[in-house]
Design a protein around this motif. Structure first.
Motif, mmCIF file in Angstrom:
data_model
loop_
_atom_site.group_PDB
_atom_site.id
_atom_site.type_symbol
_atom_site.label_atom_id
_atom_site.label_comp_id
_atom_site.label_asym_id
_atom_site.label_seq_id
_atom_site.Cartn_x
_atom_site.Cartn_y
_atom_site.Cartn_z
ATOM 1 N N VAL A 131 0.858 -1.182 0.000
ATOM 2 C CA VAL A 131 0.000 0.000 0.000
ATOM 3 C C VAL A 131 0.895 1.234 0.000
ATOM 4 C CG1 VAL A 131 -1.741 1.287 1.268
ATOM 5 C CG2 VAL A 131 -1.811 -1.220 1.233
ATOM 6 N N ALA A 132 0.731 2.096 -1.002
ATOM 7 C CA ALA A 132 1.589 3.272 -1.132
ATOM 8 C C ALA A 132 1.092 4.387 -0.238
ATOM 9 C CB ALA A 132 1.612 3.741 -2.582
ATOM 10 N N CYS B 239 -12.604 2.776 -8.736
ATOM 11 C CA CYS B 239 -11.217 2.866 -8.281
ATOM 12 C C CYS B 239 -11.065 3.054 -6.780
ATOM 13 C CB CYS B 239 -10.519 4.030 -8.991
ATOM 14 S SG CYS B 239 -10.591 3.936 -10.791
ATOM 15 N N ASP C 133 -9.614 6.893 -3.118
ATOM 16 C CA ASP C 133 -8.320 7.517 -3.389
ATOM 17 C C ASP C 133 -7.773 7.171 -4.768
ATOM 18 O OD1 ASP C 133 -7.581 4.892 -3.069
ATOM 19 O OD2 ASP C 133 -6.171 5.252 -1.428
ATOM 20 N N THR D 114 -6.417 4.529 -5.903
ATOM 21 C CA THR D 114 -5.249 3.652 -6.000
ATOM 22 C C THR D 114 -5.585 2.253 -6.508
ATOM 23 O OG1 THR D 114 -5.465 3.084 -3.655
ATOM 24 C CG2 THR D 114 -3.963 4.892 -4.233
ATOM 25 N N ILE E 219 -4.937 2.397 -10.106
ATOM 26 C CA ILE E 219 -3.503 2.554 -10.383
ATOM 27 C C ILE E 219 -2.797 1.218 -10.216
ATOM 28 C CG2 ILE E 219 -1.386 3.666 -9.597
ATOM 29 C CD1 ILE E 219 -3.059 6.116 -8.895
ATOM 30 N N GLU E 220 -3.130 0.492 -9.152
ATOM 31 C CA GLU E 220 -2.543 -0.840 -8.966
ATOM 32 C C GLU E 220 -2.907 -1.767 -10.123
ATOM 33 O OE1 GLU E 220 -4.042 -2.036 -5.202
ATOM 34 O OE2 GLU E 220 -2.473 -1.008 -4.064
ATOM 35 N N GLU F 264 -2.607 11.662 -13.739
ATOM 36 C CA GLU F 264 -1.561 11.984 -12.771
ATOM 37 C C GLU F 264 -0.785 13.233 -13.174
ATOM 38 O OE1 GLU F 264 -3.056 8.280 -12.659
ATOM 39 O OE2 GLU F 264 -1.501 8.615 -14.195
ATOM 40 N N THR G 15 1.455 7.600 -1.069
ATOM 41 C CA THR G 15 0.873 8.571 -1.985
ATOM 42 C C THR G 15 0.763 7.934 -3.353
ATOM 43 O OG1 THR G 15 2.970 9.514 -2.719
ATOM 44 C CG2 THR G 15 2.006 10.461 -0.741
ATOM 45 N N ILE G 16 -0.086 8.553 -4.219
ATOM 46 C CA ILE G 16 -0.250 8.052 -5.576
ATOM 47 C C ILE G 16 1.075 8.061 -6.324
ATOM 48 C CG2 ILE G 16 -1.250 8.666 -7.824
ATOM 49 C CD1 ILE G 16 -3.807 9.341 -6.409
ATOM 50 N N ASP H 15 3.943 7.391 -5.440
ATOM 51 C CA ASP H 15 4.824 6.267 -5.136
ATOM 52 C C ASP H 15 4.674 5.128 -6.137
ATOM 53 O OD1 ASP H 15 5.831 7.563 -2.952
ATOM 54 O OD2 ASP H 15 4.525 6.568 -1.504
ATOM 55 N N TYR H 16 3.547 5.066 -6.804
ATOM 56 C CA TYR H 16 3.338 3.990 -7.768
ATOM 57 C C TYR H 16 4.111 4.221 -9.060
ATOM 58 C CZ TYR H 16 -0.530 2.161 -4.968
ATOM 59 O OH TYR H 16 -1.297 1.609 -3.968
#
Length: 669
Positions: free
Chosen positions: A20-21, A179, A182, A184, A187-188, A250, A23-24, A26-27
């Motif tokens: 789990v990041a 999604c 947040d 994420t 994004i994942e 992003e 912040t966004i 971090d991905y």
């Protein structure tokens, strides 16, 4: 057929190890080698120091793109590369039919290709298509899969599916229904398809000494600002790429995209290298080439941003399915004679009495409702670059030229006028393709009959390998064609032999005495000197090509009042050769050329003024795709567009070379 690789099993493995990041951001990490074996490139058997021509497709979408998926396209990256290599592919059946699938196959395989699926909604498509995901049974995902259409007319179901994921026309926050709050989760979910894109490119890239076919890892960044197109195709040199493709969700400005690519690729202390290719500037209402430096507080900040753009964007897409972006007549402060060939393949009718944006930008370029700006067109973008160079000392718009298709059927390279099968699941039947106008919600207005099959990218490189082709793209030794495989060469210098066209060493002399397309002329020999250009073009000898009519040189410059100037010179062939085409049979008539060649000197050269030059090679007239398809219908079944005098019946296919620049001595750094 090579073994296919599906992302569904890999997705579970990728996500099971995802932490789990915080912040966004971090991905979206720095580039790294892929988690699979990459073949080492062997020296190519065919290597030419004077460079060979290679044709390819740099803008291809598959089912991983949300819009293609919504339109019923099921072909994947593997299928796209197989098609580019000459294998048959199955296209979607006509809308609302369970049979009638079509099979398409290239008569001539491509030399290289890049799948460029949209980064936007890449994870959303996975979440809505993977049973067991926490959002699979959400109302949004059911609508995306076509299970609940919410009152949309049946014939618009594919648009309803697309809009299920899109909250508004411009880059939108991620849909929490799919999604999470947040964003994420989506994004994942991007990791799986991004890995599939990488694997497909590696599977189909021929790293043997045969070098028969080259692929690159790529994606499309699809930003819209005020419903104006700001899209870029992002292409990587090799298999070392960032952990995820950064999207407009992003990076909400082009500058943010460039900074991300700089940080996570160029400056990542890895082998990562990347370029971004703007496309469809004709949809941008002037935003694509408008000189702006958001966040710059000093002249040094502007210079830094201009240098970054020049580093990352060496090329521009001049034509594709959604129209030609070269030029348009009658625009604000563009002086010089009208260019009769600027009316080519325009989405908006050339005679349309639209408002001129003048020195500002507009709103609604993708809806074909904005004012029309000169900075929506590549020619004037090139001249704008000269203005910026005079102002800050850097030309951020030093752009080489390619063409592409933006095909959403995974059929890159299917650009012939005859036998055009459409570019997405939206246009499966001739009646669909011949429609006058489609409103794509609040995102865009499409005019299918004014669209076209798209074009090809041409690259002059020593060999057909990733390293050689990418290096050629970075130095801008490229050209675009509207479909046929016309082969142009363009050199600039000061002392080319006048008999260059008579010998067999045209290229050798060009490199020895000057610079190729994409280059900058060396310093002038003196105030009395004028640059000399050597031009050569070969026709496409297949049925997809017509004899050549002429070669032109297009010159642009800026006067002391900041006004743009253009001059078009015919330098070989004859515009009045009497060539024509019978629109009832599509039989071509008249004489033309298999080859044209010229050594030409600029008669209007001013050594104190910067200038940009590019070549345009033009074929004899031939039937447009819509004429072929209208002719195949019974007269009673032909839609209104078949008799619309504003829809061209014929075209003159063409090729555009990358420019050659001249910088006046006082401007050099």
């Amino acid at each position: 057929m090579r073994k296919r690789w599906k992302y569904t099993t890999a997705l579970a493995a990728v996500l099971s190890h995802a932490a789990v990041a915080d912040t966004i951001n971090d991905y979206f990490g720095s580039a790294a080698a892929p988690p699979f074996e990459v073949a080492e490139q062997q020296p190519c058997r065919q290597n030419n120091p004077h460079r060979n021509v290679h044709f390819g497709a740099t803008h291809i979408h598959t089912t991983l793109s949300g819009d293609a998926n919504a339109f019923g396209v099921t072909n994947r990256p593997d299928d796209a590369y197989a098609f580019a290599r000459g294998e048959p592919i199955t296209l979607p059946a006509p809308f609302n039919q369970t049979h009638g699938s079509r099979v398409q196959q290239l008569a001539r395989p491509l030399d290289f290709a890049v799948v460029t699926d949209h980064a936007e909604y890449l994870g959303e498509v996975v979440r809505c298509s993977t049973p067991g995901s926490s959002s699979f049974n959400s109302a949004t995902c059911k609508m995306f899969r076509g299970e609940e259409l919410g009152g949309w007319p049946e014939e618009m179901a594919h648009l309803a599916r697309m809009f299920a994921l899109v909250l508004k026309g411009d880059a939108a926050p991620r849909n929490p229904d799919v999604c999470g709050e947040d964003g994420t989760a989506c994004i994942e979910a991007m990791s799986g398809p991004w890995l599939e894109i990488q694997r497909a490119a590696e599977t189909w890239n021929d790293a043997s000494e045969d070098c028969a076919f080259t692929t690159f890892v790529g994606y499309e960044y699809s930003l819209a600002v005020d419903s104006n197109n700001m899209h870029r195709n992002v292409i990587f040199r090799n298999a070392t790429v960032p952990t995820l493709p950064v999207s407009a969700q992003e990076a909400g400005t082009p500058q943010a995209l460039w900074r991300n690519l700089e940080r996570n690729c160029l400056d990542s202390d890895t082998e990562c290298d990347v370029l971004a290719i703007p496309h469809n500037s004709n949809w941008s209402a002037g935003r694509m080439f408008y000189s702006e430096y958001p966040g710059a507080n000093t002249p040094a900040d502007e210079i830094r941003m201009a240098e970054l753009r020049q580093r990352l964007e060496p090329l521009v897409e001049i034509m594709q399915v959604k129209g030609d972006s070269e030029c348009r007549n009658g625009l604000h402060q563009v002086l010089g004679s009208a260019d009769e060939l600027c009316d080519f393949e325009k989405l908006r009718e050339p005679a349309e009495p639209a408002v001129d944006c003048e020195l500002s930008t507009g709103v609604g370029g993708m809806q074909l409702s904005s004012c029309i700006s000169r900075l929506s067109f590549v020619r004037y973008g090139l001249i704008e670059g000269l203005k910026e160079q005079q102002r800050i000392g850097v030309n951020p718009l030093r752009l080489g030229i390619i063409a592409a298709s933006d095909n959403h059927n995974a059929t890159g390279g299917a650009v012939a006028e005859a036998g055009f099968e459409g570019s997405s699941g939206q246009d499966t039947l001739p009646a669909d393709r011949l429609q006058g106008e489609i409103k794509v919600g609040n995102v865009a207005t499409n005019s299918p009959v004014r669209s076209n099959p798209g074009g090809l990218a041409g690259i002059w490189a020593e060999e057909n390998s990733r390293e050689s082709l990418f290096t050629a793209m970075k130095r801008r030794e490229t050209f675009g064609t509207s479909g046929p495989r016309i082969v142009p060469r363009f050199f600039g210098g000061w002392e080319f032999p006048q008999d260059m066209c008579k010998g067999g060493d045209f290229a050798a002399q060009g490199y020895e005495h000057g610079v190729p397309m994409g280059g900058e002329l060396p310093s002038t020999h003196g105030p009395e000197s004028a640059p000399v250009f050597a031009l050569n073009a070969l026709r496409d000898a297949s049925d997809e090509g017509a004899p050549l009519q002429r070669i032109q040189v297009v010159k642009g410059w800026v006067d002391d009042l900041g006004r743009m100037h253009q001059t078009i010179y015919d330098v070989a062939g004859n515009a009045n050769n009497g060539a024509s085409v019978d629109i009832e049979t599509c039989e071509r008539k008249g004489e033309g050329h298999a080859q044209l060649c010229s050594v030409w000197q600029d008669p209007d050269f001013d050594a104190k003024r910067d200038a940009v030059y590019y070549a345009r090679v033009v074929e004899n007239p031939s039937c447009r795709w819509s004429t072929y398809q209208c002719n195949q219908l019974n007269p009673a079944d032909r839609p209104p567009s078949c008799s619309d005098p504003n829809v061209p019946k014929t075209i003159q296919e063409r090729a555009w070379t990358s420019p050659i620049w001249y910088t006046a001595p006082r401007q050099r750094n």
